[in-house]
Design a protein around this motif. Structure first.
Motif, PDB file in Angstrom:
ATOM      1  N   THR A  45       1.098  -1.479   0.612  1.00 22.17           N
ATOM      2  CA  THR A  45      -0.093  -0.178   0.293  1.00 22.17           C
ATOM      3  C   THR A  45       1.323   1.166   0.050  1.00 22.17           C
ATOM      4  O   THR A  45       2.239   1.117   0.299  1.00 22.17           O
ATOM      5  CB  THR A  45      -0.592   0.117   1.036  1.00 22.17           C
ATOM      6  OG1 THR A  45      -0.523  -0.068   2.215  1.00 22.17           O
ATOM      7  CG2 THR A  45      -2.161  -1.308   1.551  1.00 22.17           C
ATOM      8  N   VAL A  46       0.142   2.487  -0.820  1.00 18.03           N
ATOM      9  CA  VAL A  46       0.751   3.915  -0.326  1.00 18.03           C
ATOM     10  C   VAL A  46       0.253   4.435   0.816  1.00 18.03           C
ATOM     11  O   VAL A  46      -0.754   3.949   0.794  1.00 18.03           O
ATOM     12  CB  VAL A  46       1.092   4.242  -1.720  1.00 18.03           C
ATOM     13  CG1 VAL A  46       2.121   3.566  -2.567  1.00 18.03           C
ATOM     14  CG2 VAL A  46      -0.330   4.588  -1.905  1.00 18.03           C
ATOM     15  N   GLN A  47       0.987   5.790   1.026  1.00 15.79           N
ATOM     16  CA  GLN A  47       0.154   6.284   2.646  1.00 15.79           C
ATOM     17  C   GLN A  47      -0.412   7.300   1.416  1.00 15.79           C
ATOM     18  O   GLN A  47      -1.760   7.831   2.555  1.00 15.79           O
ATOM     19  CB  GLN A  47       1.326   7.008   3.194  1.00 15.79           C
ATOM     20  CG  GLN A  47       2.561   5.916   3.760  1.00 15.79           C
ATOM     21  CD  GLN A  47       1.662   4.824   5.170  1.00 15.79           C
ATOM     22  OE1 GLN A  47       0.858   5.579   5.754  1.00 15.79           O
ATOM     23  NE2 GLN A  47       1.691   3.734   4.669  1.00 15.79           N
ATOM     24  N   GLY A  48      -0.388   7.551   1.177  1.00 16.34           N
ATOM     25  CA  GLY A  48      -1.889   9.045   0.123  1.00 16.34           C
ATOM     26  C   GLY A  48      -1.551   9.114  -1.411  1.00 16.34           C
ATOM     27  O   GLY A  48      -0.700   8.359  -1.705  1.00 16.34           O
ATOM     28  N   GLN A  79      -5.173   3.347 -13.683  1.00 18.68           N
ATOM     29  CA  GLN A  79      -4.251   2.381 -12.446  1.00 18.68           C
ATOM     30  C   GLN A  79      -5.175   2.701 -11.678  1.00 18.68           C
ATOM     31  O   GLN A  79      -5.858   3.195 -11.158  1.00 18.68           O
ATOM     32  CB  GLN A  79      -2.940   2.869 -12.695  1.00 18.68           C
ATOM     33  CG  GLN A  79      -1.979   2.491 -12.271  1.00 18.68           C
ATOM     34  CD  GLN A  79      -0.233   3.114 -11.710  1.00 18.68           C
ATOM     35  OE1 GLN A  79      -0.699   4.541 -12.183  1.00 18.68           O
ATOM     36  NE2 GLN A  79       0.424   2.636 -10.960  1.00 18.68           N
ATOM     37  N   GLU A  80      -4.952   1.550 -11.075  1.00 20.89           N
ATOM     38  CA  GLU A  80      -5.036   0.729  -9.855  1.00 20.89           C
ATOM     39  C   GLU A  80      -3.756   1.535  -8.609  1.00 20.89           C
ATOM     40  O   GLU A  80      -3.246   0.755  -9.043  1.00 20.89           O
ATOM     41  CB  GLU A  80      -6.391   0.267  -9.534  1.00 20.89           C
ATOM     42  CG  GLU A  80      -7.417   0.059 -10.610  1.00 20.89           C
ATOM     43  CD  GLU A  80      -8.339  -1.557  -9.988  1.00 20.89           C
ATOM     44  OE1 GLU A  80      -7.293  -2.827  -9.861  1.00 20.89           O
ATOM     45  OE2 GLU A  80      -9.501  -1.726 -10.342  1.00 20.89           O
ATOM     46  N   VAL A  81      -4.336   1.692  -7.564  1.00 25.13           N
ATOM     47  CA  VAL A  81      -3.500   2.124  -6.258  1.00 25.13           C
ATOM     48  C   VAL A  81      -4.117   1.078  -5.327  1.00 25.13           C
ATOM     49  O   VAL A  81      -5.096   1.613  -4.937  1.00 25.13           O
ATOM     50  CB  VAL A  81      -2.934   3.413  -6.386  1.00 25.13           C
ATOM     51  CG1 VAL A  81      -1.651   3.344  -4.938  1.00 25.13           C
ATOM     52  CG2 VAL A  81      -2.630   3.611  -7.616  1.00 25.13           C
ATOM     53  N   CYS A  82      -3.447   0.686  -4.459  1.00 25.37           N
ATOM     54  CA  CYS A  82      -3.845  -0.120  -2.999  1.00 25.37           C
ATOM     55  C   CYS A  82      -3.221   1.360  -2.156  1.00 25.37           C
ATOM     56  O   CYS A  82      -2.105   1.265  -1.615  1.00 25.37           O
ATOM     57  CB  CYS A  82      -3.384  -1.325  -2.863  1.00 25.37           C
ATOM     58  SG  CYS A  82      -4.866  -2.247  -3.888  1.00 25.37           S
ATOM     59  N   LEU A  83      -4.397   1.755  -1.112  1.00 17.45           N
ATOM     60  CA  LEU A  83      -3.820   3.086  -0.293  1.00 17.45           C
ATOM     61  C   LEU A  83      -3.794   2.054   1.142  1.00 17.45           C
ATOM     62  O   LEU A  83      -4.643   1.484   1.146  1.00 17.45           O
ATOM     63  CB  LEU A  83      -5.101   3.582  -0.113  1.00 17.45           C
ATOM     64  CG  LEU A  83      -4.811   4.719  -1.962  1.00 17.45           C
ATOM     65  CD1 LEU A  83      -6.173   5.705  -1.442  1.00 17.45           C
ATOM     66  CD2 LEU A  83      -3.569   5.753  -2.087  1.00 17.45           C
ATOM     67  N   ASN A  84      -2.777   3.159   1.978  1.00 10.49           N
ATOM     68  CA  ASN A  84      -3.054   2.789   3.499  1.00 10.49           C
ATOM     69  C   ASN A  84      -3.695   2.850   4.168  1.00 10.49           C
ATOM     70  O   ASN A  84      -5.134   3.693   4.849  1.00 10.49           O
ATOM     71  CB  ASN A  84      -1.748   2.884   4.383  1.00 10.49           C
ATOM     72  CG  ASN A  84      -2.242   2.020   5.632  1.00 10.49           C
ATOM     73  OD1 ASN A  84      -2.711   1.498   6.199  1.00 10.49           O
ATOM     74  ND2 ASN A  84      -0.594   2.988   5.982  1.00 10.49           N
ATOM     75  N   PRO A  85      -5.316   1.942   4.728  1.00 10.38           N
ATOM     76  CA  PRO A  85      -6.568   2.283   5.664  1.00 10.38           C
ATOM     77  C   PRO A  85      -6.306   2.922   6.895  1.00 10.38           C
ATOM     78  O   PRO A  85      -7.172   3.581   6.855  1.00 10.38           O
ATOM     79  CB  PRO A  85      -7.282   1.387   5.567  1.00 10.38           C
ATOM     80  CG  PRO A  85      -6.416   0.054   5.405  1.00 10.38           C
ATOM     81  CD  PRO A  85      -5.536   0.838   5.022  1.00 10.38           C
ATOM     82  N   GLU A  86      -5.066   3.032   7.473  1.00 10.41           N
ATOM     83  CA  GLU A  86      -4.793   3.299   8.129  1.00 10.41           C
ATOM     84  C   GLU A  86      -3.887   4.876   8.146  1.00 10.41           C
ATOM     85  O   GLU A  86      -3.903   5.800   9.439  1.00 10.41           O
ATOM     86  CB  GLU A  86      -3.505   2.776   9.534  1.00 10.41           C
ATOM     87  CG  GLU A  86      -4.376   1.470   9.614  1.00 10.41           C
ATOM     88  CD  GLU A  86      -5.299   1.707  10.326  1.00 10.41           C
ATOM     89  OE1 GLU A  86      -5.827   2.040  11.076  1.00 10.41           O
ATOM     90  OE2 GLU A  86      -7.142   0.807  10.080  1.00 10.41           O
ATOM     91  N   ALA A  87      -3.591   5.308   7.363  1.00  7.74           N
ATOM     92  CA  ALA A  87      -2.760   6.803   7.056  1.00  7.74           C
ATOM     93  C   ALA A  87      -3.864   7.726   6.900  1.00  7.74           C
ATOM     94  O   ALA A  87      -5.109   7.821   6.730  1.00  7.74           O
ATOM     95  CB  ALA A  87      -2.077   6.398   5.731  1.00  7.74           C
ATOM     96  N   PRO A  88      -3.070   8.861   8.449  1.00  5.69           N
ATOM     97  CA  PRO A  88      -4.443   9.797   8.397  1.00  5.69           C
ATOM     98  C   PRO A  88      -4.763  10.249   7.259  1.00  5.69           C
ATOM     99  O   PRO A  88      -5.769  11.166   6.653  1.00  5.69           O
ATOM    100  CB  PRO A  88      -3.474  10.427   8.733  1.00  5.69           C
ATOM    101  CG  PRO A  88      -2.442   9.698   9.548  1.00  5.69           C
ATOM    102  CD  PRO A  88      -2.598   9.086   8.330  1.00  5.69           C
ATOM    103  N   LEU A  89      -4.177  11.025   6.220  1.00  2.19           N
ATOM    104  CA  LEU A  89      -4.412  11.324   4.693  1.00  2.19           C
ATOM    105  C   LEU A  89      -5.277  10.224   3.754  1.00  2.19           C
ATOM    106  O   LEU A  89      -6.449  10.740   3.757  1.00  2.19           O
ATOM    107  CB  LEU A  89      -3.290  11.500   3.823  1.00  2.19           C
ATOM    108  CG  LEU A  89      -3.089  11.688   2.153  1.00  2.19           C
ATOM    109  CD1 LEU A  89      -3.906  13.384   2.484  1.00  2.19           C
ATOM    110  CD2 LEU A  89      -1.737  12.214   1.145  1.00  2.19           C
ATOM    111  N   VAL A  90      -5.079   9.214   4.211  1.00  2.00           N
ATOM    112  CA  VAL A  90      -6.184   7.811   2.922  1.00  2.00           C
ATOM    113  C   VAL A  90      -7.113   8.281   3.937  1.00  2.00           C
ATOM    114  O   VAL A  90      -8.846   8.389   3.232  1.00  2.00           O
ATOM    115  CB  VAL A  90      -5.756   6.434   3.343  1.00  2.00           C
ATOM    116  CG1 VAL A  90      -6.685   5.413   3.048  1.00  2.00           C
ATOM    117  CG2 VAL A  90      -4.505   6.267   2.335  1.00  2.00           C
TER     118      VAL A  90
END
Length: 104
Positions: A45-48, A79-90
């Motif tokens: 995942t990415v942070q945002g 493109q599809e990107v998985c985001l970190n659900p716990e990151a504040p920006l997400v």
């Protein structure tokens, strides 16, 4: 003279087993959810990501397919990107997308 098994016998047995497995897989308990993938989609995942690049957002809660919440953003370039659900920006992006959908 002793009879030997024909080469078709193993193929017939394999075909019968395959058919049995397909029939068994097609049956499910009434009301059971249909799960097409039995694994997590997001391995990394990415942070945002910048909000303006997102076309749509899919949030999948934990379930039998995956033990964690998954947030998948489809970008405007496809493109599809998985985001970190716990990151504040997400969390802000998810909240903004949900509020955007409720005002229409």
């Amino acid at each position: 003279m002793a009879r030997t098994a024909t080469p078709a016998a193993p193929r017939l047995l394999r075909a019968a087993l395959l058919l049995l497995l397909l029939v068994a897989a097609g049956r499910r308990a009434a009301g059971a959810p249909v799960v097409t993938e039995l694994r997590c989609h997001c391995l990394q995942t990415v942070q945002g990501i910048h909000f303006k690049n997102i076309q749509s957002l899919a949030v999948t809660p934990p379930g039998p397919h995956c033990g964690q919440t998954e947030v998948i953003a489809t970008l405007k370039n496809g493109q599809e990107v998985c985001l970190n659900p716990e990151a504040p920006l997400v969390k802000k992006i998810v909240d903004k997308m949900l509020n955007k959908g409720s005002t229409n």
